[in-house]
Structure formats: structure tokens, C-alpha cells
Design an enzyme around this catalytic site. Sequence first.
Site, PDB file in Angstrom:
ATOM      1  N   HIS A  38       1.428  -7.348   8.691  1.00 15.98           N
ATOM      2  CA  HIS A  38       1.367  -6.155   8.314  1.00 15.98           C
ATOM      3  C   HIS A  38       0.722  -7.116   6.642  1.00 15.98           C
ATOM      4  O   HIS A  38       0.046  -6.353   5.973  1.00 15.98           O
ATOM      5  CB  HIS A  38       2.361  -5.365   7.760  1.00 15.98           C
ATOM      6  CG  HIS A  38       2.176  -4.758   8.776  1.00 15.98           C
ATOM      7  ND1 HIS A  38       1.735  -2.737   8.917  1.00 15.98           N
ATOM      8  CD2 HIS A  38       3.287  -4.660   9.503  1.00 15.98           C
ATOM      9  CE1 HIS A  38       2.144  -2.281   9.555  1.00 15.98           C
ATOM     10  NE2 HIS A  38       3.289  -3.055  10.407  1.00 15.98           N
ATOM     11  N   ASP A  57      -4.534  -9.165  -0.152  1.00 18.66           N
ATOM     12  CA  ASP A  57      -3.896  -7.916   0.639  1.00 18.66           C
ATOM     13  C   ASP A  57      -3.752  -7.737   1.848  1.00 18.66           C
ATOM     14  O   ASP A  57      -4.799  -7.905   2.557  1.00 18.66           O
ATOM     15  CB  ASP A  57      -3.617  -6.540   0.084  1.00 18.66           C
ATOM     16  CG  ASP A  57      -2.381  -5.980  -0.572  1.00 18.66           C
ATOM     17  OD1 ASP A  57      -1.935  -6.198  -0.128  1.00 18.66           O
ATOM     18  OD2 ASP A  57      -2.263  -4.989  -1.347  1.00 18.66           O
TER      19      ASP A  57
END
Length: 482
Positions: free
Chosen positions: A157, A365
Site C-alpha cells: 500500500h 505516498d
Amino acid sequence: MGRLIVVSNRVQAPGDAGVGSAGGLAMALAAALREHSGLWFGWSGQTSEAFTGKVTTRRVGAVNVATIDLDEQDRQEYYNGYANKTLWPLFHHRTDLASYERSFDAGYARVNERFAAALAPLVARDDMIWVHDYHLIPLARELRKRGVRNRIGFFLHIPWPSRRVLTSLPRHQELVEALLDYDLIGFQTVDSREAFQGYVTDTLGGAVSAAGDVELLGRRTRIGAFPIGIDVEDFRQAAASATAQTVHKRMRRSMTGRKMILGVDRLDYSKGLEERFLAYEQFLADNADQIENVFFLQIATLSRDEVEAYQDLRARLDAVSGRINGAYATIDWVPLRYVNRSYRRDELAGVYRAAHVGLVTPLRDGMNLVAKEYVAAQDPDDPGVLILSQFAGAAEQMDAALIVNPFSREDVAEAIRRGLVMPKAERVVRWRELMDGVEAQGVSLWRDDFLMALLEPRSGGGAPAEPPSPFGERLPSGYATA
């Protein structure tokens, strides 16, 4: 296939409307499990005086949940240590904050062994296992040692680091080779997938097939980019709820005719919060006409308080926010509202809808679901403007946003000004393009694409996939992943 078994570091009850959007993992997994009568396995979040290995099971909706407690040494060495002081900063290109201690390595290996020992007896013949995130990279290897031959997929993730950054990690080769015991490795973005492939070819001497599979040590592992999305319909329901509407009205009243800039993040150095505050300060310095006509609300949920880097960041943010308010505030206007508490998803939906500008500027991110939730919450007839970091994984899908370099305060300050004065017609066009993408690339597509890839026949020579073998049969020497 039989059941879907999801494995993650922490287990939260799927479908809980109170789970926050920061990070997004819990809600994404809940959406994946709703359509499968499955099992969610992981750490309970609790510690015991001594590790027992006892598995606690319970039923939550249509999903069976199984958890184990860890001991305090596990929590310090595995979670606070290797996961959050070593891998997290390294994978976010913060080698200056990464700590390398042998006790961390030992704790990480030990907890992955404990996860595997507890999970293996729960696995049935036709189950498919989906492991999530950097906490559990070696889990497939430990399960294979215990005879589990089921299909096992892994999804990361967070971003995968560049080759040169990764090689600063002691025993980096051992960590990467452990990933090859998965049948499928999934990344958020093409950039992360290519970084992993580049490490395998340039550092380990492996090869990448025409299909993108990684070939190393006589094994072939499927690799893919599977950008995660949000459950659009679920979020729409949250945004239409009475709670969301009440919060929206409350925010509108508090704005007193001013425009609101909004940031919603977990308090983390990867989110670029300090750089964002400085960019807003630059905006105020450059745009005297906006003084008292705009304010910035930053919601930053506290996390990892035991890690020194997070304590230092919080202290710096307190200082910068105080300086900005001290320099610019008037008797009836505060330019920066800085809030360190969490809010429910339905509450956040009301806040998103009230904001004229959504400021999402992480330094690095994996995806960033806040950007997608902000878009989904907007009024189609009068939407706000999304400002998005070029280093968020979402930027690969959301180029109708105002894309900025989060390291440049001038770039972000100018984007804030542009977003605040953008004509309604342009805002509507940009929002429509962004919303089309959010709807088309939702969490269901992410789930289905990953699981379908995990079920695909083994690549190479057209050989069909080997059916799952009965649990307990040991892996033959030279076992090759699909």
C-alpha cells in the site's frame, strides 16, 4: 476458489462506518470482503505479558475475524521498530530517519513466523490468501515452510523505493527474495512496479519477461500495478447521511462567508504537513487581498506517538502554526485552524463538501484516498478544486487536479491562489473528469483485477496453473511461484 483470506498487520471490523479515511486500508479491505465469505486475520492490537499464539475468532457481518495478541517485545521490535522506524521511512525515501538495529530485524522475523504458525492451521485446501503491506513481506516464505501451497498474493500500500535507496537497507536482498514466495506482487503505481523490477534486474541479476513477470533463482513471480480506489457508492451514502449534512451546515456557518482550504491527513512526515504550512504562509504573504477572506483547516490525526520522529514533527507543526496565527490573525479571524483529532467518515464527508480547495500534498505516498474522497464529496453544480502532489500515487490517475511540487512553497502557494479564483465553469469541467476517474477506478476494480490476476494460470510456456494441494503437503524443492 474457496474462501478469501485477508491478512494484515491490524484487524478492524469491516463495514464499521466510524473507521477513518486516513490511510484507507480498513475500508478498502471491508469492501473486498463483503462479496466473499472470508476470513480476516491479523494482530488484535493488544499485547499480552507473554506470547501464547492463541487465535481468537469472532463473526462480524459476513466475515470471520481471527486475531492473535503479541507481547510487548514484539510490539516494540516488530511494529514500532522494523515496520515504523526502518521500513516506513526507507520506503518513503527518508533514509535520514531510518533506524537499523538487529533487535528490530529479529522482531520482524519472529512476528512473521508467529503469524504463519497461527494462520497455517486455518487454511483450507481451496482458500486464496491475500497479504497486505510492508509489515508482512516475509509471510509467504514462512507459510511455504509450513506446507501451505495455496495461491498467495501480496499488495504493497506504500511506495516501493528506488534501487539506490533500498540498497541502504541491511540485508535488502534477503527481504526482496522473500517476496518471490508470493504468486503475485501488487503495487499501487507503475512507478513502484518498475522500481521493483529495476532492483531485481540491476541488483539481483534477475530478468523481467515480456509480460512483466520477474524471473530469479529459477522462479517466476507475477508483478502488477493495481491502483486502489474508494467504494464510491458507500462514500456517497456517507456523504448523503444526516450526520454529513449537519457537519456541512456547521462548517458553512463557521466560515462566515470566507473560503476554506482543507487538508486531512494522518500526522506523518510523509504527508508534507510542515511544507504545506509554509506554503500557506507564503500564500498569505503574497496575497494581501486574501487576508481575512480565507482560512486553512488542517485535520491531522495523531499516530505513532511512541516514535521520536513523530514527536519531533508534532512539535514543529505546533510551532509553525503558532507563528502563522501570531503573524496574521486578527481579533475575529484565525488564518490556520490546526486540529489533532480523528473524525468519522460521514463527518469528514460534510467537511470535504464545504471546502473550496482540497490540499493533498504528500512528499511521497502510495496512493492517497483522501484526494478521491474529496472529489466524491463535492457538489456537482459548484465543486471545489483539488490540489494534488505530483508524488502521490493518485497523481497518475487524477491529472485534472492542479498538480504541484510539494517541496516548492511558491508552487503550492500559487496553486492555492489559482484554486480560490478559478471560474465555476473550469471547476465543473475539472471535477467531472476527476469524478469519472474515481467512479471508473473504484475499490471493486482494484479488488477484481488483483484477485483475477492471482487466479490466472502460471505464466511461462502456457503451463496451466497447478491446482491447490491438500494442506500439509510439503513444497517440493525448487517450487516455482506463478
